[in-house]
Write a protein that holds these residues in place. Structure first.
Motif, mmCIF file in Angstrom:
data_model
loop_
_atom_site.group_PDB
_atom_site.id
_atom_site.type_symbol
_atom_site.label_atom_id
_atom_site.label_comp_id
_atom_site.label_asym_id
_atom_site.label_seq_id
_atom_site.Cartn_x
_atom_site.Cartn_y
_atom_site.Cartn_z
ATOM 1 N N GLU A 49 0.496 -1.035 -0.544
ATOM 2 C CA GLU A 49 0.006 -0.214 -0.014
ATOM 3 C C GLU A 49 0.576 1.427 0.249
ATOM 4 O O GLU A 49 1.958 1.276 0.479
ATOM 5 C CB GLU A 49 -0.626 -0.374 1.129
ATOM 6 N N ILE A 50 0.648 2.313 -0.972
ATOM 7 C CA ILE A 50 1.135 3.428 -1.031
ATOM 8 C C ILE A 50 1.049 4.661 0.225
ATOM 9 O O ILE A 50 -0.414 5.001 0.418
ATOM 10 C CB ILE A 50 0.645 4.548 -2.056
ATOM 11 N N ALA A 51 1.402 4.115 1.645
ATOM 12 C CA ALA A 51 1.299 5.140 2.717
ATOM 13 C C ALA A 51 1.730 6.832 2.454
ATOM 14 O O ALA A 51 0.896 7.419 2.922
ATOM 15 C CB ALA A 51 2.490 4.565 3.793
ATOM 16 N N LYS A 52 2.548 6.969 1.531
ATOM 17 C CA LYS A 52 3.373 8.472 1.776
ATOM 18 C C LYS A 52 3.628 8.249 -0.201
ATOM 19 O O LYS A 52 4.243 7.582 -0.239
ATOM 20 C CB LYS A 52 4.298 9.074 2.524
ATOM 21 N N LEU A 53 2.935 8.869 -0.604
ATOM 22 C CA LEU A 53 3.624 8.498 -2.175
ATOM 23 C C LEU A 53 4.741 9.905 -2.621
ATOM 24 O O LEU A 53 5.812 9.560 -3.257
ATOM 25 C CB LEU A 53 2.582 9.299 -3.149
ATOM 26 N N ASN A 54 5.217 10.817 -1.618
ATOM 27 C CA ASN A 54 6.486 11.905 -1.596
ATOM 28 C C ASN A 54 6.976 11.878 -3.729
ATOM 29 O O ASN A 54 8.146 11.713 -3.301
ATOM 30 C CB ASN A 54 7.678 11.106 -0.907
ATOM 31 N N HIS A 55 6.018 12.755 -3.681
ATOM 32 C CA HIS A 55 6.138 13.562 -5.001
ATOM 33 C C HIS A 55 6.574 14.398 -5.358
ATOM 34 O O HIS A 55 6.093 15.212 -4.483
ATOM 35 C CB HIS A 55 4.683 12.893 -6.244
ATOM 36 N N TYR A 65 9.349 9.140 -3.980
ATOM 37 C CA TYR A 65 9.786 7.910 -3.576
ATOM 38 C C TYR A 65 8.985 7.489 -1.915
ATOM 39 O O TYR A 65 9.113 7.812 -1.007
ATOM 40 C CB TYR A 65 11.110 8.504 -2.456
ATOM 41 N N PRO A 66 8.162 6.773 -2.330
ATOM 42 C CA PRO A 66 7.143 6.559 -1.858
ATOM 43 C C PRO A 66 7.604 5.461 -0.900
ATOM 44 O O PRO A 66 8.483 5.148 -0.898
ATOM 45 C CB PRO A 66 6.451 5.942 -3.156
ATOM 46 N N ASP A 67 6.172 5.780 0.326
ATOM 47 C CA ASP A 67 6.584 4.981 1.859
ATOM 48 C C ASP A 67 5.783 4.061 1.617
ATOM 49 O O ASP A 67 4.855 3.916 1.266
ATOM 50 C CB ASP A 67 6.823 5.692 2.672
ATOM 51 N N LEU A 68 6.275 2.251 0.874
ATOM 52 C CA LEU A 68 5.023 1.808 0.617
ATOM 53 C C LEU A 68 4.577 1.112 2.590
ATOM 54 O O LEU A 68 5.871 0.908 2.640
ATOM 55 C CB LEU A 68 5.579 0.845 -0.083
ATOM 56 N N VAL A 69 4.002 0.222 2.989
ATOM 57 C CA VAL A 69 3.273 -0.251 3.996
ATOM 58 C C VAL A 69 2.760 -1.437 3.804
ATOM 59 O O VAL A 69 1.786 -1.563 2.834
ATOM 60 C CB VAL A 69 2.559 0.085 4.723
ATOM 61 N N GLU A 70 2.862 -2.854 4.656
ATOM 62 C CA GLU A 70 2.006 -3.726 4.755
ATOM 63 C C GLU A 70 0.830 -3.899 5.691
ATOM 64 O O GLU A 70 2.111 -3.817 7.182
ATOM 65 C CB GLU A 70 2.750 -5.234 4.150
ATOM 66 N N LYS A 71 0.162 -3.653 6.358
ATOM 67 C CA LYS A 71 -1.046 -3.510 7.711
ATOM 68 C C LYS A 71 -1.187 -4.610 7.354
ATOM 69 O O LYS A 71 -2.172 -5.731 7.086
ATOM 70 C CB LYS A 71 -1.545 -2.414 6.976
ATOM 71 N N THR A 72 -1.753 -4.431 8.626
ATOM 72 C CA THR A 72 -2.939 -5.913 9.350
ATOM 73 C C THR A 72 -3.634 -4.841 10.686
ATOM 74 O O THR A 72 -3.309 -4.794 10.739
ATOM 75 C CB THR A 72 -1.818 -6.889 10.323
ATOM 76 N N GLY A 73 -4.666 -5.953 9.698
ATOM 77 C CA GLY A 73 -5.779 -3.924 10.335
ATOM 78 C C GLY A 73 -5.135 -2.476 10.155
ATOM 79 O O GLY A 73 -4.670 -2.394 9.499
ATOM 80 N N GLU A 74 -4.874 -2.537 11.390
ATOM 81 C CA GLU A 74 -4.376 -0.701 11.429
ATOM 82 C C GLU A 74 -2.459 -0.621 11.661
ATOM 83 O O GLU A 74 -2.110 0.532 11.650
ATOM 84 C CB GLU A 74 -5.131 0.632 13.027
ATOM 85 N N GLN A 75 -1.987 -1.696 12.026
ATOM 86 C CA GLN A 75 -0.854 -2.103 12.312
ATOM 87 C C GLN A 75 0.265 -2.099 11.427
ATOM 88 O O GLN A 75 0.085 -3.532 10.195
ATOM 89 C CB GLN A 75 -0.704 -3.430 13.071
ATOM 90 N N VAL A 76 1.001 -1.639 11.214
ATOM 91 C CA VAL A 76 1.587 -1.450 9.770
ATOM 92 C C VAL A 76 3.422 -2.714 10.342
ATOM 93 O O VAL A 76 3.922 -2.911 11.748
ATOM 94 C CB VAL A 76 2.580 -0.356 9.754
ATOM 95 N N VAL A 77 3.039 -3.762 9.585
ATOM 96 C CA VAL A 77 3.706 -4.870 9.471
ATOM 97 C C VAL A 77 4.919 -5.094 9.019
ATOM 98 O O VAL A 77 5.828 -5.496 9.108
ATOM 99 C CB VAL A 77 3.124 -6.501 9.386
ATOM 100 N N ALA A 78 5.295 -3.953 8.273
ATOM 101 C CA ALA A 78 6.257 -3.572 7.242
ATOM 102 C C ALA A 78 6.367 -2.588 6.044
ATOM 103 O O ALA A 78 4.989 -1.961 5.900
ATOM 104 C CB ALA A 78 6.225 -5.336 6.061
#
Lengths: 420, 68
Positions: A34-40, A48-61
């Motif tokens: 998921e794109i957490a921030k695009l940082n364009h 320089y996008p910040d990419l995340v993976e969430k479980t619920g609201e918890q960022v796991v990566a």
């Protein structure tokens, strides 16, 4: 012992990491995140996008990625073509990447391409989930059940001063101003893109506080292109509309799939012009109801009055002919009475007449002349008639009247006639 | 006590009168009364179509009160 410890410089370590990573992650990989921030950065054009993976609201990566200006331009263009949206925060993407390590900038994912259909599917999935959620909460159809006032006279308009759609809307209302008057207040908001959900929701909440002052709210957009309308599928905004205390009409003017905001609105008129026509048509409908009432009242009054008039005239006619007849009858009676009277009077007179003639005759017979005529005579002494000899003495001078003429005589003493 | 009748009440009453005089035999006396009432109602309805001044004044007053 310190001397036995092997000490590396930071760059030694970095180089080592780099070689390990380059050796072990030499290929490219398909990754979803998921794109957490695009940082364009618009100036350089790099992302320089910040990419995340969430479980619920918890960022796991979480990892940082790089998208060079030239790649970003091409990838985003293709992405918009397919999804109707520009790459933006909160989106789930499937991308092909290599893994790089830079001694200064650290670990980074070098995005080479993004698969828009994944995001599209994800968006559709999210949309479906939001629809289901609103239904489960029992508010999906809530705004539709509100009663629209007969005349939407006080309008809360969520739009933006510079929007072409807003101007189209105003233009149509202005065209009817001499017949139908309404009033609107503009609540300016961003109508598309990342910040639109927040902005639209804030303005709707402002209106909600003063809902009793308005008959309806309209969300109007147009002329801004069809990119960045994903906001209208957002749960927060859709929920605000569904739960809105007065009817909301949408005219956000796009040709793709209907958004959730439009689905839950009281009515989706699609274009700003049609929102305006909706308002105007409510007035026109009301007006035509008045006209219809007016026409029934006037024809009906005329009918009643004219039938009443006819009735009156008929009555007058009856009265006239009736009274004429009655008079005629009376007159006949009178005439016959008169006739009768005349008849009986003349009969009476006739009879009387006959009596008179008889009397006349009778009287005639008794007249002295008539008696004299028959040879009788009248003896008078000093003008008085004599009825007995005792009234006379010898020597009296008497007059005997005959029918014609008279005789003068002198009474003689009586001879003895009886001696004879 | 509120004597004011809303325009939606007015149009409803107006249409009730219309259906009454349309469907029933009405004497001239009653008719003239109904027509009188109807013309008042039509006035109210027509006013609703092209006047908003009072309401707008009210709205603006209330919106301004909040700013203070």
């Amino acid at each position: 012992m310190d001397g036995e410890r092997k000490i590396f410089s930071l760059s030694d370590l970095a180089r080592s990491l780099r070689s390990v990573i380059e050796r072990n992650y030499s290929g490219t990989y398909w990754v979803k995140a998921e794109i957490a921030k695009l940082n364009h950065y618009p100036r350089s054009g790099h992302c320089y996008p910040d990419l995340v993976e969430k479980t619920g609201e918890q960022v796991v990566a979480q990892m940082r990625a790089t998208l060079w200006a030239g790649d970003y331009k091409l990838i985003n263009q293709k992405f918009i073509e397919v999804t109707g949206e520009s790459l933006s925060e909160g989106m789930a993407i499937l991308f092909q990447t290599s893994v790089t390590y830079h001694p200064v900038y650290g670990l980074s994912l070098q995005i080479q391409q993004i698969e828009p259909s994944f995001t599209l599917g994800q968006m559709a999935y999210e949309k479906q989930k939001t629809i289901e959620r609103l239904r489960a909460e029992g508010i999906f159809d809530r705004n539709k059940t509100l009663e629209m006032p007969l005349l939407p006279r006080r309008l809360a308009v969520v739009s933006v001063e510079t929007s072409k759609g807003y101007h189209d809307f105003l233009k149509i209302l202005a065209g009817y101003q001499d017949r139908f008057t309404n009033w609107h207040k503009l609540f300016p908001a961003l109508l598309q893109g990342d910040k639109a959900v927040e902005s639209l929701t804030a303005q709707l909440r402002l209106i909600k506080k003063k809902a009793h002052l308005f008959d309806m709210a309209a969300i109007i957009r147009g002329g801004g292109g069809d990119v960045g309308l994903n906001c209208y599928d957002h749960y927060t905004l859709s929920r605000e509309i569904a739960n809105f205390p007065i009817p909301v009409i949408t005219g956000i003017g796009h040709a793709t799939n209907e958004t959730i905001s439009e689905m839950v609105a009281w009515q989706n008129k699609v274009t700003p012009t049609d929102v305006a026509y909706f308002v105007v048509s409510r007035f026109a409908e009301f007006d035509s109801r008045i006209q219809a009432a007016l026409s029934v009242i006037s024809t009906r009054s005329q009918q009643t009055l004219s039938s009443e008039k006819q009735r009156l005239m008929r009555s007058a006619g009856y009265l006239k002919s009736f009274s004429t007849k009655a008079l005629q009858k009376d007159r006949m009676v009178l005439i016959s009475l008169l006739n009768g009277l005349q008849n009986s009077a003349s009969r009476f007179l006739e009879k009387e007449g006959r009596e008179l003639v008889y009397l006349d005759a009778k009287i005639n017979l008794l007249r002295p002349e008539a008696i004299l005529k028959r040879g009788f005579s009248i003896t008078l002494l000093n003008g008085k008639s004599i009825k007995s000899e005792n009234e006379l003495k010898p020597g009296d001078r008497i007059t005997t009247r005959l029918m014609q003429g008279s005789i003068e005589s002198i009474v003689q003493p009586k001879t003895s006639e009886n001696e004879e | 006590m509120k004597n004011e009748i809303t325009y939606s009440e007015a149009i409803e009453e107006l249409e009730a009168i219309v259906s009454e005089i349309e469907n029933e035999d009405i004497s001239v006396d009653v008719l003239s009364e109904k027509v009188k009432r109807a013309s008042v109602l039509i006035g109210i309805c027509r006013k609703a179509l092209n006047t908003t001044e009072e309401e707008v004044k009210k709205i603006l007053e209330e919106l301004n009160q909040d700013k203070n």
